[in-house]
Scaffold this active site. Structure first.
Site, mmCIF file in Angstrom:
data_model
loop_
_atom_site.group_PDB
_atom_site.id
_atom_site.type_symbol
_atom_site.label_atom_id
_atom_site.label_comp_id
_atom_site.label_asym_id
_atom_site.label_seq_id
_atom_site.Cartn_x
_atom_site.Cartn_y
_atom_site.Cartn_z
ATOM 1 N N ASP A 49 -97.539 47.556 59.726
ATOM 2 C CA ASP A 49 -96.732 48.510 58.979
ATOM 3 C C ASP A 49 -96.505 49.776 59.798
ATOM 4 O O ASP A 49 -95.402 50.326 59.832
ATOM 5 C CB ASP A 49 -97.427 48.838 57.656
ATOM 6 C CG ASP A 49 -96.689 49.884 56.845
ATOM 7 O OD1 ASP A 49 -95.556 49.606 56.416
ATOM 8 O OD2 ASP A 49 -97.238 50.987 56.651
ATOM 9 N N GLU A 121 -95.256 41.884 58.622
ATOM 10 C CA GLU A 121 -95.929 43.040 59.228
ATOM 11 C C GLU A 121 -97.138 42.599 60.037
ATOM 12 O O GLU A 121 -97.409 43.146 61.119
ATOM 13 C CB GLU A 121 -96.340 44.026 58.138
ATOM 14 C CG GLU A 121 -95.161 44.719 57.473
ATOM 15 C CD GLU A 121 -95.565 45.589 56.296
ATOM 16 O OE1 GLU A 121 -94.767 46.445 55.892
ATOM 17 O OE2 GLU A 121 -96.691 45.412 55.767
#
EC number: 3.1.26.3
Length: 230
Positions: A49, A121
């Protein structure tokens, strides 16, 4: 460690040859399938992320050197949100190689937006850990591709714009009501109706309430903005 045939094919679709294949295995392992010997992808998701965020921030600054922070922020949010990550994951068929527990598999986990976004991610983090930031940056920019240049349209928040339209005319905020729900529990389709105090309304359907609300707001906004006095 040697990748399975399916993961090797995915690695080629991704565009990265892993020096440490175990990182890719971990990135596609959901918590429902983890064991003491094989960790899940939650820690990688946390890292990915942040890597994605840095790549997108740099890309947006390069794309529009004159943009103010207030313009960049909604574009950034549109590029890094889970829905976008899940869309990218679908394009490279990440769902096909996810390692899921039986309950998740039976409930359609390979198609779930949250699982796909998290895994995307995690895969970014796996590339970063395996080969460094430049390798991760190359993968992200390739996968996100034209989304970066076209993000202005995606970043427009229709619900906010519709509320501003209403307030400018002395109307209260629009109301959003769930008027129908269909499909199986693991893949529901929501129908949301957006209604203004002047009686105008539009409905839209999507796989999440958030998307359905935005779609309904977009449709209603297009209608009211086409009015002569809008």
């Amino acid at each position: 460690m040697k990748l399975s045939r399916e993961l090797a094919a995915f690695s080629r679709r991704l565009g990265h040859d892993f020096a440490r294949p175990a990182l890719l295995v971990q990135a596609v392992t959901h918590a429902s399938m983890s064991t003491p010997a094989r960790g899940d992808n939650q820690r990688l998701e946390f890292l990915g992320d942040r890597v994605l965020g840095l790549v997108m921030a740099e890309a947006l600054l390069a794309e529009d050197p004159d943009a103010a922070e207030g313009q960049l922020a909604p574009r950034f949010n549109a590029l890094v949100r889970k829905e976008t990550c899940a869309d990218v994951a679908r394009e490279i068929d990440l769902g096909a190689v996810l390692k899921l527990g039986r309950s998740e598999m039976l409930s359609g986990g390979r198609r779930k937006q949250a699982l796909l976004g998290d895994a995307m991610e995690a895969v970014i983090a796996a590339v970063y850990t395996d080969a460094g930031f430049e390798a991760a940056r190359r993968i992200v920019l390739t996968l996100w591709g034209a989304r970066i240049g076209a993000v202005e349209a995606d970043a427009r928040d229709a619900k906010t714009a519709l509320q501003e339209w209403a307030q400018a005319r002395g109307l209260p905020p629009p109301d959003y009501a769930e008027t129908a729900r269909s499909g199986p529990d693991h893949a529901p389709v929501f129908t949301i109706t957006a209604t203004l105090a002047n009686g105008m309304s539009q409905s839209a359907s999507a796989g999440s309430k958030r998307h359905a609300q935005q779609a309904a707001a977009t449709a209603l906004l297009a209608r009211v903005e086409g009015m002569p006095d809008a």
